[in-house]
Design a protein around this motif. Structure first.
Motif, short mmCIF file in Angstrom:
data_model
loop_
_atom_site.label_atom_id
_atom_site.label_comp_id
_atom_site.label_asym_id
_atom_site.label_seq_id
_atom_site.Cartn_x
_atom_site.Cartn_y
_atom_site.Cartn_z
N ALA A 552 2.91 -6.74 0.41
CA ALA A 552 2.22 -5.65 1.12
C ALA A 552 3.13 -4.44 1.27
CB ALA A 552 1.74 -6.15 2.48
N LEU A 553 4.40 -4.69 1.50
CA LEU A 553 5.36 -3.59 1.66
C LEU A 553 5.54 -2.84 0.34
CD1 LEU A 553 8.01 -5.31 3.94
CD2 LEU A 553 6.71 -3.25 4.51
N TRP A 554 5.67 -3.57 -0.77
CA TRP A 554 5.80 -2.90 -2.06
C TRP A 554 4.58 -2.02 -2.34
CZ3 TRP A 554 9.76 -1.97 -5.03
CH2 TRP A 554 10.87 -2.82 -5.04
N ASP A 555 3.43 -2.56 -2.13
CA ASP A 555 2.20 -1.81 -2.41
C ASP A 555 2.09 -0.58 -1.50
OD1 ASP A 555 -0.45 -1.64 -3.78
OD2 ASP A 555 -1.17 -1.89 -1.72
N ARG A 556 2.44 -0.73 -0.24
CA ARG A 556 2.32 0.37 0.71
C ARG A 556 3.38 1.44 0.47
NH1 ARG A 556 0.68 -1.60 6.44
NH2 ARG A 556 -0.94 -2.36 5.02
N CYS A 557 4.59 1.03 0.13
CA CYS A 557 5.67 2.00 -0.09
C CYS A 557 5.44 2.82 -1.36
CB CYS A 557 7.02 1.29 -0.17
SG CYS A 557 7.58 0.58 1.41
N LEU A 558 4.83 2.22 -2.39
CA LEU A 558 4.56 2.97 -3.61
C LEU A 558 3.39 3.93 -3.43
CD1 LEU A 558 5.05 0.18 -6.30
CD2 LEU A 558 6.58 2.09 -5.77
N GLY A 559 2.52 3.67 -2.46
CA GLY A 559 1.45 4.59 -2.14
C GLY A 559 0.34 4.61 -3.18
N THR A 560 -0.56 5.54 -3.01
CA THR A 560 -1.74 5.65 -3.90
C THR A 560 -1.72 6.90 -4.75
OG1 THR A 560 -2.98 6.72 -2.12
CG2 THR A 560 -3.17 4.32 -2.30
N ALA A 561 -0.84 7.86 -4.44
CA ALA A 561 -0.84 9.12 -5.18
C ALA A 561 -0.06 9.01 -6.48
CB ALA A 561 -0.25 10.23 -4.31
N GLY A 581 12.10 -4.44 4.68
CA GLY A 581 11.19 -3.32 4.46
C GLY A 581 11.90 -2.02 4.16
N GLY A 582 13.02 -1.76 4.84
CA GLY A 582 13.76 -0.52 4.59
C GLY A 582 14.32 -0.47 3.19
N SER A 583 14.80 -1.60 2.69
CA SER A 583 15.33 -1.64 1.33
C SER A 583 14.21 -1.48 0.31
CB SER A 583 16.06 -2.96 1.11
OG SER A 583 17.20 -3.05 1.94
N ILE A 584 13.05 -2.09 0.56
CA ILE A 584 11.91 -1.93 -0.35
C ILE A 584 11.49 -0.46 -0.43
CG2 ILE A 584 9.46 -2.48 -0.65
CD1 ILE A 584 10.08 -5.27 0.46
N ARG A 585 11.46 0.21 0.73
CA ARG A 585 11.11 1.64 0.71
C ARG A 585 12.14 2.44 -0.09
NH1 ARG A 585 7.92 5.20 2.84
NH2 ARG A 585 6.84 3.60 4.04
N SER A 586 13.41 2.12 0.08
CA SER A 586 14.45 2.82 -0.67
C SER A 586 14.28 2.60 -2.17
CB SER A 586 15.82 2.32 -0.22
OG SER A 586 16.85 2.95 -0.93
N CYS A 587 13.96 1.35 -2.58
CA CYS A 587 13.73 1.07 -3.99
C CYS A 587 12.52 1.85 -4.53
CB CYS A 587 13.50 -0.43 -4.19
SG CYS A 587 14.98 -1.45 -3.92
N ALA A 588 11.47 1.93 -3.73
CA ALA A 588 10.27 2.63 -4.16
C ALA A 588 10.56 4.12 -4.39
CB ALA A 588 9.16 2.45 -3.12
N VAL A 589 11.32 4.71 -3.51
CA VAL A 589 11.64 6.14 -3.67
C VAL A 589 12.52 6.36 -4.89
CG1 VAL A 589 12.85 8.08 -2.60
CG2 VAL A 589 11.39 6.61 -1.21
N THR A 590 13.54 5.49 -5.09
CA THR A 590 14.40 5.63 -6.26
C THR A 590 13.61 5.47 -7.55
OG1 THR A 590 16.28 4.76 -5.00
CG2 THR A 590 16.46 4.73 -7.40
N ALA A 591 12.72 4.49 -7.59
CA ALA A 591 11.90 4.28 -8.79
C ALA A 591 10.98 5.47 -9.05
CB ALA A 591 11.07 3.00 -8.63
N VAL A 611 15.93 -1.58 -7.92
CA VAL A 611 16.37 -2.78 -7.19
C VAL A 611 17.84 -3.07 -7.50
CG1 VAL A 611 16.05 -5.27 -6.97
CG2 VAL A 611 14.06 -3.77 -7.09
N HIS A 612 18.22 -2.88 -8.77
CA HIS A 612 19.62 -3.10 -9.14
C HIS A 612 20.54 -2.18 -8.35
CE1 HIS A 612 23.03 -2.98 -12.25
NE2 HIS A 612 23.08 -4.16 -11.64
N GLN A 613 20.15 -0.90 -8.23
CA GLN A 613 20.96 0.04 -7.44
C GLN A 613 21.02 -0.37 -5.96
OE1 GLN A 613 20.26 4.27 -7.99
NE2 GLN A 613 19.31 3.90 -9.99
N GLU A 614 19.90 -0.86 -5.43
CA GLU A 614 19.87 -1.27 -4.03
C GLU A 614 20.78 -2.49 -3.81
OE1 GLU A 614 18.67 -0.81 -0.03
OE2 GLU A 614 18.43 0.50 -1.79
#
Length: 632
Positions: A552-561, A581-591, A611-614
């Protein structure tokens, strides 16, 4: 009004008589230069004896003139002198007549000498002292003495415009104050009103809603309230205070002043001067205890019971608002709703509450206006229930801890304290923002680097400034990484241990007396002193998310736009990468940055690289079995 014109007609008759006498003995009435020199004949006339004083006519009972005389403690002679000075302001003919009687066409108001002459008083007698600075006419603000550098008898006199307007039947809304007609009530408010009617005072009301209680108590005593704008008074000079006291006397009203904290210590002199007026019903209010050294006159301190605070609008339940604050909030909410083009809603009222917050706490903490809600959180059900309990306590604390007295004695406040415990990135700070959003207030994040000080006693001073500013703010106070200041006390082995324990003891006492809402966060719950834990109302644990929550966190952090590639496998990410959750958000922004740089939809390779960078940031090993076919 009839009485005023009758009395002024009597003054006019005396002026006519004085002018006739002057004309009868004037050797050169047509001299174009008269008033510019003094002839020998005029000198002899000055030396002539004065006529006997006229009989002073008392004012008509019940008229505005007689009411002013009663409220300002004027005797018959004071009233006559006031009328003489008033004449040019109600009849322009008397400007010319007074200029003639002053033997100077440029001096068109009554002077001290002319006023005494028209009232049949010797100029060297005691009547001249009716215009001293401490006299009832001058000290009460009814008459102003101008041009103090002139000889005493030549100084011009003037009635202020506000006094003229009142005598003529007009009472505009004055500067610095607003006039309020309260609503009489029963119980505590009526007892305060009975005390004011009996002449007891000044009274200091401590607690929330003191201004509303003050105006209602004065209404019970049959009086309007002149409510002083203390914030404006702080920036004014001394004469402004005299005008406020005069306004209350003219209206026969009581004076409401507060919060008094704004006047101390720099403007304590004003409190002392206000309290010196023993004939004026005076009610002070504020959050602090009354200091008897602030005034020479004894002040009666009274604590406002919770039940006697003004109930706000039902949509504002849970906010500690007084009458003035409620009016301000509703006014701001109405304006915001008009800008939105729709009726006033809860979000407009909440925005109005936030608009009441001053900037004082902004200098000590970072203010966050909540932009997230409960749906943005991915948490276990147990943690959600604990957050709901915190919101419930915040909304109903006044009733439970105040009206129902479920936290009696010991100087305990009506605050709510919560502890959020969990590893970094598990959503503690975001949850505090959601709690603030649910309550409808701002979140204030305390920067502990500006609080902790190596010098003895400085940390306590910094924290006290934060707690003091927070007392007047509608907000949630967040101490992030709180174990830095709320840590366990240690065995005393040297002076540093002893002072560290003193700091902890201060915090224990301060948290006990807290009136606001505070959230402490820690990465390790066992680091927090047990004495603090006992004083915490809600403890919410934030565990690392499980596989379902990570998905759920991955899907929410990547958003819909953001466009997603066909090879994106979020199920794999949630299954293999045990991240907070904080790390998942960081990965989503980097990706997302990697996909934007390549100008294509988000691909699985972008997520794996992120994820590798995180992992490298967290100091974790990159294991082939964890990354599977995507191992870099």
């Amino acid at each position: 009004m009839t009485d005023l014109w009758t009395r002024l007609a009597a003054v006019e008759a005396r002026v006519r008589q004085a002018v006739e006498k002057k004309l009868a003995g004037d050797p050169s009435p047509d001299d174009p230069f008269r008033g510019l020199y003094l002839t020998p004949e005029a000198v002899r006339r000055v030396l002539d004896p004065r006529p006997d004083p006229d009989v002073l006519v008392p004012a008509e009972p019940g008229s505005r003139l007689s009411t002013v005389a009663e409220r300002f403690r004027l005797d018959a002679l004071d009233v006559e002198l006031l009328l003489v000075v008033l004449m040019p302001d109600v009849d322009a003919r008397f400007e010319r007549l007074y200029g003639y009687l002053n033997d100077d066409v440029t001096r068109r108001r009554a002077t001290v000498g002319l006023a005494l002459e028209l009232c049949g008083l010797p100029q060297a007698g005691t009547g001249r002292f009716r215009f001293d600075a401490g006299s009832r006419l001058v000290a009460g603000g009814l008459v102003e003495v101008r041009e103090p550098d002139l000889p005493a008898l030549s100084r011009p006199l003037r009635v202020p415009d506000r006094v003229v307007a009142h005598l003529l039947g007009h009472d505009p809304q004055p500067d610095l104050v607003r006039v309020v007609t309260g609503e009489p009530k029963s119980g505590f408010v009526r007892r305060v009103g009975d005390a004011l009617r009996a002449g007891i005072g000044p009274i200091h009301l401590r607690g929330e809603g003191g201004a509303h209680v003050a105006t209602s108590a004065l209404a019970c005593a049959g009086l309007d309230a002149v409510v002083l704008d203390v914030a404006a008074l702080v920036d004014r000079d001394h004469p402004a205070l005299d005008a406020v006291v005069r306004e209350a006397r003219l209206r026969g009203a009581g004076l409401v002043v507060g919060p008094v904290e704004l006047l101390v210590p720099a403007k304590t002199r004003l409190l002392r001067e206000l309290a010196a007026h023993d004939d004026l019903p005076l009610v002070l209010h504020g959050r602090q205890h009354w200091d008897p050294h602030w005034t020479d006159r004894p002040v009666v301190p009274v604590t406002v019971p919770p039940d006697d605070r003004e109930p706000p609008d039902s949509a504002l339940n849970g906010y500690r608002l007084g009458a003035d604050e409620t009016r301000h909030v509703v006014s701001v909410a109405t304006g915001l709703a008009a800008l939105d083009g729709r009726p006033v809603a809860d979000e407009h009222l909440r925005a109005g509450v936030r608009a009441r917050n001053g900037a004082g706490l902004d200098r000590l903490a970072r203010r966050i206006t909540p932009s997230v809600g409960p749906d943005d959180l991915v948490l276990p059900d147990a943690t959600r229930r604990q957050l709901d309990e915190l919101v419930l306590r915040a909304r109903h604390r006044d009733r439970v801890l105040g009206s129902w007295r479920m936290r009696p004695g010991g100087g305990r406040g009506r605050g709510v304290v919560a502890l959020f415990a969990g590893e970094s990135g598990t959503g503690k700070t975001m949850s505090a923002e959601v709690v603030a959003a649910e309550i409808g207030v701002d979140l204030y994040v305390v920067d502990l680097s500006t609080v902790v000080d190596k010098y003895v006693g400085e940390t306590e001073k910094n924290l006290e400034r934060i707690f003091t500013e927070a007392a007047g703010v509608h907000g949630v106070l967040l101490f992030d990484e709180a174990d830095a200041v709320f840590g366990k006390r240690s065995e005393v082995k040297d002076a540093r241990d002893r002072y560290a324990n003193v700091e902890s003891a201060y915090l224990l006492q301060r948290m006990e007396s807290l009136d606001g809402i505070a959230v402490l966060t820690t990465n390790l719950r066992s680091n927090v002193d047990e004495a603090f834990t006992r004083r915490i109302d809600v403890i919410a644990d934030f565990p690392l998310p499980d596989r379902v929550q990570r998905l759920a966190l991955w899907d929410r952090c990547l958003g819909t736009a953001m466009p997603r590639g066909d090879d994106l496998d979020l199920e794999f990410c949630a299954e293999r990468f045990e991240l907070a959750g904080g790390s998942i958000r960081s990965c989503a922004v980097t990706a997302a940055y990697l996909a934007a740089a390549a100008d294509r939809p988000l691909a699985m390779a972008d997520v794996i690289s992120a994820v590798h960078q995180e992992y490298r940031k967290l100091g974790r090993l990159v294991l082939p079995n964890e990354f599977g076919p995507y191992c870099p």
